[in-house]
Design a protein around this motif. Structure first.
Motif, short mmCIF file in Angstrom:
data_model
loop_
_atom_site.label_atom_id
_atom_site.label_comp_id
_atom_site.label_asym_id
_atom_site.label_seq_id
_atom_site.Cartn_x
_atom_site.Cartn_y
_atom_site.Cartn_z
N LEU A 31 0.84 -1.20 0.00
CA LEU A 31 0.00 0.00 0.00
C LEU A 31 0.88 1.25 0.00
O LEU A 31 0.64 2.19 -0.75
N LEU A 32 1.91 1.23 0.83
CA LEU A 32 2.83 2.38 0.91
C LEU A 32 3.45 2.66 -0.45
O LEU A 32 3.49 3.81 -0.90
N THR A 33 3.94 1.62 -1.10
CA THR A 33 4.63 1.82 -2.37
C THR A 33 3.66 2.22 -3.47
O THR A 33 3.88 3.19 -4.19
N HIS A 34 2.55 1.48 -3.58
CA HIS A 34 1.65 1.66 -4.72
C HIS A 34 0.72 2.86 -4.53
O HIS A 34 0.59 3.67 -5.43
N ASP A 35 0.05 2.93 -3.41
CA ASP A 35 -0.97 3.96 -3.22
C ASP A 35 -0.38 5.25 -2.68
O ASP A 35 -0.53 6.31 -3.28
N CYS A 36 0.31 5.17 -1.56
CA CYS A 36 0.93 6.37 -1.00
C CYS A 36 1.98 6.87 -1.99
O CYS A 36 2.11 8.06 -2.23
N GLY A 37 2.72 5.91 -2.59
CA GLY A 37 3.80 6.26 -3.51
C GLY A 37 3.31 6.97 -4.76
O GLY A 37 4.06 7.73 -5.37
N SER A 38 2.04 6.76 -5.13
CA SER A 38 1.54 7.42 -6.33
C SER A 38 1.52 8.93 -6.15
O SER A 38 1.61 9.67 -7.12
N CYS A 39 1.39 9.40 -4.94
CA CYS A 39 1.45 10.85 -4.69
C CYS A 39 2.74 11.28 -4.03
O CYS A 39 3.25 12.36 -4.29
N HIS A 40 3.25 10.43 -3.13
CA HIS A 40 4.43 10.84 -2.35
C HIS A 40 5.73 10.41 -2.99
O HIS A 40 6.80 10.67 -2.46
N GLY A 41 5.62 9.72 -4.14
CA GLY A 41 6.81 9.26 -4.84
C GLY A 41 7.13 7.84 -4.42
O GLY A 41 7.00 7.48 -3.25
N LEU A 42 7.54 7.00 -5.38
CA LEU A 42 7.84 5.59 -5.11
C LEU A 42 8.89 5.45 -4.02
O LEU A 42 8.88 4.50 -3.26
N THR A 43 9.81 6.40 -3.97
CA THR A 43 10.85 6.34 -2.95
C THR A 43 10.57 7.34 -1.82
O THR A 43 11.44 7.62 -1.01
N MET A 44 9.32 7.87 -1.80
CA MET A 44 8.85 8.76 -0.74
C MET A 44 9.58 10.10 -0.72
O MET A 44 9.57 10.82 0.27
N LYS A 45 10.21 10.44 -1.84
CA LYS A 45 10.92 11.72 -1.93
C LYS A 45 9.95 12.88 -2.09
O LYS A 45 10.35 14.04 -2.06
N GLY A 46 8.69 12.56 -2.32
CA GLY A 46 7.70 13.61 -2.52
C GLY A 46 7.35 13.74 -3.99
O GLY A 46 8.12 13.34 -4.86
N GLY A 47 6.19 14.28 -4.25
CA GLY A 47 5.70 14.48 -5.61
C GLY A 47 4.57 15.46 -5.45
O GLY A 47 4.77 16.56 -4.96
N LEU A 48 3.35 15.00 -5.77
CA LEU A 48 2.17 15.78 -5.43
C LEU A 48 2.08 15.92 -3.91
O LEU A 48 1.75 16.97 -3.37
#
Ligand code: HEC
Length: 104
Positions: A31-48
């Motif tokens: 969930l963290l990688t796929h769902d959270c990662g879709s906005c927060h970045g796959l490596t959690m570096k941030g995005g949207l």
């Protein structure tokens, strides 16, 4: 909503309380990688969404961050996850993000 489609599979297990078991921890990791990662970045570096790297979360209150996950942030794209996650699971995810152990 595409983002929540995958997470829907987790719904059945969301009722349990306490530290998530190994199977649930694997699901939460996805969930963290796929769902959270879709906005927060796959490596959690941030995005949207904001960066969720250990450095970004350091010094922030664990309970408050878990509450953000459960409630979302009104007026921003950050959705509430309380239909899918228990408080313990949100706490576990924050703990994991803070340790940076996303891919263990
Ligand atoms: C649809 C996009 C989206 C998804 C999916 C999403 N987030 Fe967010 N998230 C955001 C945005 C945007 C913000 C920043 C909102 C603001 O303050 O402007 C945010 C903020 C946060 C914050 C607060 C960060 C801080 O430093 O205060 C946390 C924690 C967080 N998200 C965790 C998660 C987790 C865990 C998931 C997966 C269960 C997730 N988010 C899924 C968009 C998203």
């Amino acid at each position: 909503m595409v983002l929540l489609a995958g997470a829907g599979l987790l719904l059945a297990a969301a009722a349990q309380a306490g530290e998530p078991d190994a199977a649930r921890r694997a699901e939460l990791g996805l969930l963290l990688t796929h769902d959270c990662g879709s906005c927060h970045g796959l490596t959690m570096k941030g995005g949207l969404g904001a960066p969720l790297l250990p450095k970004a979360l350091a010094g922030k209150d664990l309970e408050a961050l878990a509450q953000v996950i459960l409630d979302g942030i009104p007026g921003t794209p950050m959705p509430p996850w309380s239909p899918l996650l228990t408080r313990d699971e949100a706490l576990w995810m924050i703990d994991r993000l803070r340790r940076g152990g996303l891919h263990d």
